[in-house]
Design a protein around this motif. Structure first.
Motif, PDB file in Angstrom:
ATOM      1  N   CYS A 152       0.860  -1.191   0.000  1.00 40.59           N
ATOM      2  CA  CYS A 152       0.000   0.000   0.000  1.00 40.59           C
ATOM      3  C   CYS A 152       0.893   1.237   0.000  1.00 40.59           C
ATOM      4  O   CYS A 152       1.293   1.736   1.061  1.00 40.59           O
ATOM      5  N   ALA A 153       1.200   1.730  -1.184  1.00 43.90           N
ATOM      6  CA  ALA A 153       2.176   2.812  -1.312  1.00 43.90           C
ATOM      7  C   ALA A 153       1.691   4.120  -0.698  1.00 43.90           C
ATOM      8  O   ALA A 153       2.477   4.868  -0.091  1.00 43.90           O
ATOM      9  N   ASP A 154       0.414   4.438  -0.823  1.00 41.91           N
ATOM     10  CA  ASP A 154      -0.101   5.727  -0.355  1.00 41.91           C
ATOM     11  C   ASP A 154      -0.336   5.778   1.146  1.00 41.91           C
ATOM     12  O   ASP A 154      -0.309   6.859   1.738  1.00 41.91           O
ATOM     13  N   GLN A 155      -0.609   4.636   1.760  1.00 40.88           N
ATOM     14  CA  GLN A 155      -0.919   4.562   3.187  1.00 40.88           C
ATOM     15  C   GLN A 155      -1.869   5.699   3.621  1.00 40.88           C
ATOM     16  O   GLN A 155      -1.535   6.546   4.446  1.00 40.88           O
ATOM     17  N   PRO A 156      -3.090   5.713   3.060  1.00 40.16           N
ATOM     18  CA  PRO A 156      -4.032   6.791   3.368  1.00 40.16           C
ATOM     19  C   PRO A 156      -4.434   6.843   4.846  1.00 40.16           C
ATOM     20  O   PRO A 156      -4.880   7.874   5.322  1.00 40.16           O
ATOM     21  N   CYS A 157      -4.245   5.741   5.571  1.00 42.30           N
ATOM     22  CA  CYS A 157      -4.584   5.752   6.995  1.00 42.30           C
ATOM     23  C   CYS A 157      -3.762   6.779   7.759  1.00 42.30           C
ATOM     24  O   CYS A 157      -4.215   7.332   8.767  1.00 42.30           O
ATOM     25  N   LEU A 158      -2.539   7.075   7.281  1.00 42.77           N
ATOM     26  CA  LEU A 158      -1.673   8.032   7.979  1.00 42.77           C
ATOM     27  C   LEU A 158      -1.959   9.481   7.612  1.00 42.77           C
ATOM     28  O   LEU A 158      -1.603  10.390   8.362  1.00 42.77           O
ATOM     29  N   SER A 159      -2.576   9.714   6.467  1.00 40.24           N
ATOM     30  CA  SER A 159      -2.770  11.086   6.001  1.00 40.24           C
ATOM     31  C   SER A 159      -4.204  11.583   6.131  1.00 40.24           C
ATOM     32  O   SER A 159      -4.473  12.761   5.871  1.00 40.24           O
ATOM     33  N   THR A 160      -5.122  10.725   6.540  1.00 44.46           N
ATOM     34  CA  THR A 160      -6.537  11.080   6.536  1.00 44.46           C
ATOM     35  C   THR A 160      -7.011  11.661   7.857  1.00 44.46           C
ATOM     36  O   THR A 160      -7.990  12.419   7.890  1.00 44.46           O
ATOM     37  N   CYS A 161      -6.347  11.349   8.955  1.00 47.53           N
ATOM     38  CA  CYS A 161      -6.801  11.838  10.260  1.00 47.53           C
ATOM     39  C   CYS A 161      -6.878  13.361  10.250  1.00 47.53           C
ATOM     40  O   CYS A 161      -5.897  14.039   9.921  1.00 47.53           O
ATOM     41  N   PRO A 162      -8.017  13.955  10.620  1.00 50.59           N
ATOM     42  CA  PRO A 162      -8.178  15.415  10.536  1.00 50.59           C
ATOM     43  C   PRO A 162      -7.307  16.193  11.513  1.00 50.59           C
ATOM     44  O   PRO A 162      -7.105  17.392  11.337  1.00 50.59           O
ATOM     45  N   VAL A 163      -6.783  15.538  12.539  1.00 51.80           N
ATOM     46  CA  VAL A 163      -5.922  16.241  13.502  1.00 51.80           C
ATOM     47  C   VAL A 163      -4.509  15.671  13.494  1.00 51.80           C
ATOM     48  O   VAL A 163      -3.703  15.994  14.373  1.00 51.80           O
ATOM     49  N   ALA A 165      -3.285  12.716  14.151  1.00 52.89           N
ATOM     50  CA  ALA A 165      -2.974  12.009  15.402  1.00 52.89           C
ATOM     51  C   ALA A 165      -1.959  10.887  15.211  1.00 52.89           C
ATOM     52  O   ALA A 165      -1.347  10.450  16.183  1.00 52.89           O
ATOM     53  N   PHE A 166      -1.796  10.418  13.970  1.00 52.05           N
ATOM     54  CA  PHE A 166      -0.879   9.312  13.719  1.00 52.05           C
ATOM     55  C   PHE A 166       0.368   9.843  13.014  1.00 52.05           C
ATOM     56  O   PHE A 166       0.299  10.331  11.884  1.00 52.05           O
ATOM     57  N   ASP A 169       6.142   9.641  15.366  1.00 46.33           N
ATOM     58  CA  ASP A 169       6.453   9.713  16.797  1.00 46.33           C
ATOM     59  C   ASP A 169       5.454   8.963  17.663  1.00 46.33           C
ATOM     60  O   ASP A 169       5.643   8.844  18.878  1.00 46.33           O
ATOM     61  N   GLY A 170       4.370   8.480  17.046  1.00 53.46           N
ATOM     62  CA  GLY A 170       3.378   7.740  17.819  1.00 53.46           C
ATOM     63  C   GLY A 170       1.969   8.253  17.587  1.00 53.46           C
ATOM     64  O   GLY A 170       1.684   8.934  16.591  1.00 53.46           O
ATOM     65  N   TYR A 171       1.117   7.954  18.528  1.00 52.63           N
ATOM     66  CA  TYR A 171      -0.307   8.244  18.420  1.00 52.63           C
ATOM     67  C   TYR A 171      -0.700   9.276  19.470  1.00 52.63           C
ATOM     68  O   TYR A 171      -0.473   9.074  20.673  1.00 52.63           O
ATOM     69  N   ASP A 172      -1.284  10.391  19.029  1.00 53.97           N
ATOM     70  CA  ASP A 172      -1.725  11.465  19.923  1.00 53.97           C
ATOM     71  C   ASP A 172      -3.190  11.217  20.291  1.00 53.97           C
ATOM     72  O   ASP A 172      -4.102  11.695  19.619  1.00 53.97           O
ATOM     73  N   SER A 173      -3.401  10.450  21.342  1.00 51.12           N
ATOM     74  CA  SER A 173      -4.757  10.053  21.715  1.00 51.12           C
ATOM     75  C   SER A 173      -5.594  11.241  22.178  1.00 51.12           C
ATOM     76  O   SER A 173      -6.817  11.263  21.979  1.00 51.12           O
ATOM     77  N   GLU A 174      -4.974  12.240  22.795  1.00 53.20           N
ATOM     78  CA  GLU A 174      -5.732  13.388  23.302  1.00 53.20           C
ATOM     79  C   GLU A 174      -6.316  14.209  22.158  1.00 53.20           C
ATOM     80  O   GLU A 174      -7.488  14.609  22.207  1.00 53.20           O
ATOM     81  N   SER A 175      -5.517  14.476  21.128  1.00 56.98           N
ATOM     82  CA  SER A 175      -6.032  15.220  19.971  1.00 56.98           C
ATOM     83  C   SER A 175      -7.128  14.434  19.264  1.00 56.98           C
ATOM     84  O   SER A 175      -8.139  14.995  18.829  1.00 56.98           O
ATOM     85  N   CYS A 176      -6.922  13.137  19.166  1.00 59.13           N
ATOM     86  CA  CYS A 176      -7.913  12.271  18.528  1.00 59.13           C
ATOM     87  C   CYS A 176      -9.238  12.341  19.279  1.00 59.13           C
ATOM     88  O   CYS A 176     -10.293  12.575  18.688  1.00 59.13           O
ATOM     89  N   ALA A 177      -9.196  12.138  20.596  1.00 60.24           N
ATOM     90  CA  ALA A 177     -10.420  12.133  21.395  1.00 60.24           C
ATOM     91  C   ALA A 177     -11.109  13.489  21.361  1.00 60.24           C
ATOM     92  O   ALA A 177     -12.345  13.566  21.305  1.00 60.24           O
ATOM     93  N   ALA A 178     -10.337  14.572  21.376  1.00 60.39           N
ATOM     94  CA  ALA A 178     -10.928  15.905  21.332  1.00 60.39           C
ATOM     95  C   ALA A 178     -11.690  16.119  20.034  1.00 60.39           C
ATOM     96  O   ALA A 178     -12.778  16.712  20.021  1.00 60.39           O
TER      97      ALA A 178
END
Length: 224
Positions: A152-163, A165-166, A169-178
């Motif tokens: 999966c060359a594009d890896q859209p899962c990493l670029s789609t999050c609106p904040v 969060a991924f 450096d890891g996963y920003d759970s606080e921004s995600c939950a907000a």
């Protein structure tokens, strides 16, 4: 001798399924059974798509953590009937369920941390494991399929999050939950995690709207 098919059949009315199994070694950190007996076979139990949703909602389990309580109440008697010990992912001491899942089936850690399956994508989960004191015959093979994220060359899962969060450096759970709580577009609370939905694998297995919202509300601590 108990077979894997026996376990599959015992789960038939629950909406949950056997997710593979393995014969543990010392590196799998599988606990001993009551009385100090060693566990000889682990069968991982989980759900795929929305098959579990109907039986769970029909049960109308009131109170906190309804899904955890329903899975325990549903799976523990089945384990007892099969002569196994049931372990839930939320039981303490916590067990290495991701490691067990990867031993039992062809799943890999995706770029956003969830385990990805080559058919079901990210639309599956783990609800426990049956620990058997004896061998279980005819366990399904592991290692015959490929990690879909590698191609999966594009890896859209990493670029789609609106904040964003991924990141590396890891996963920003606080921004995600907000963002989930905010109701802003994209509305992850109603539609499900935007990053998870961006995965092109297993789109046909996505959870339905009610199930999506239930899991997102549970994630941010809202009432379900």
């Amino acid at each position: 001798m108990l077979t894997y098919a026996d376990v599959v059949d015992a789960l038939a009315d629950t909406g949950m399924i056997a997710r593979g199994g393995f014969e543990p070694t010392a590196t799998d950190a599988v606990p001993d059974l009551p009385g100090g007996r060693p566990c000889r076979t682990v069968v991982v139990i989980g759900n795929v798509s929305g098959a579990m949703w109907g039986p769970f909602r029909t049960a109308e389990t009131p109170g906190p953590d309804p899904l955890d309580r329903w899975t325990r109440a549903t799976l523990r008697p089945i384990a007892d009937d099969l002569g196994a010990v049931y372990v839930h992912p939320s039981d303490e001491p916590f067990q290495p369920f991701q490691r067990w899942a990867q031993r039992a089936d062809d799943v890999w850690q995706s770029p956003i941390g969830l385990l990805v399956h080559p058919t079901f994508g990210l639309w599956h989960a783990y609800r426990g494991a049956f620990l058997f004191p004896s061998a279980v015959a005819d366990l399904p093979p592991v290692g015959e399929r490929s990690n879909p994220c590698v191609s999966c060359a594009d890896q859209p899962c990493l670029s789609t999050c609106p904040v964003g969060a991924f990141t590396a450096d890891g996963y920003d759970s606080e921004s995600c939950a907000a963002h989930v709580r905010s109701g802003e577009q994209p509305t992850c609370l109603d539609d499900g995690c935007a990053a998870r939905r961006a995965c092109p694998v297993g789109v046909e297995f996505r959870y339905g709207p009610d199930q999506m919202r239930f899991h997102m509300e549970a994630f941010v601590g809202m009432s379900t």
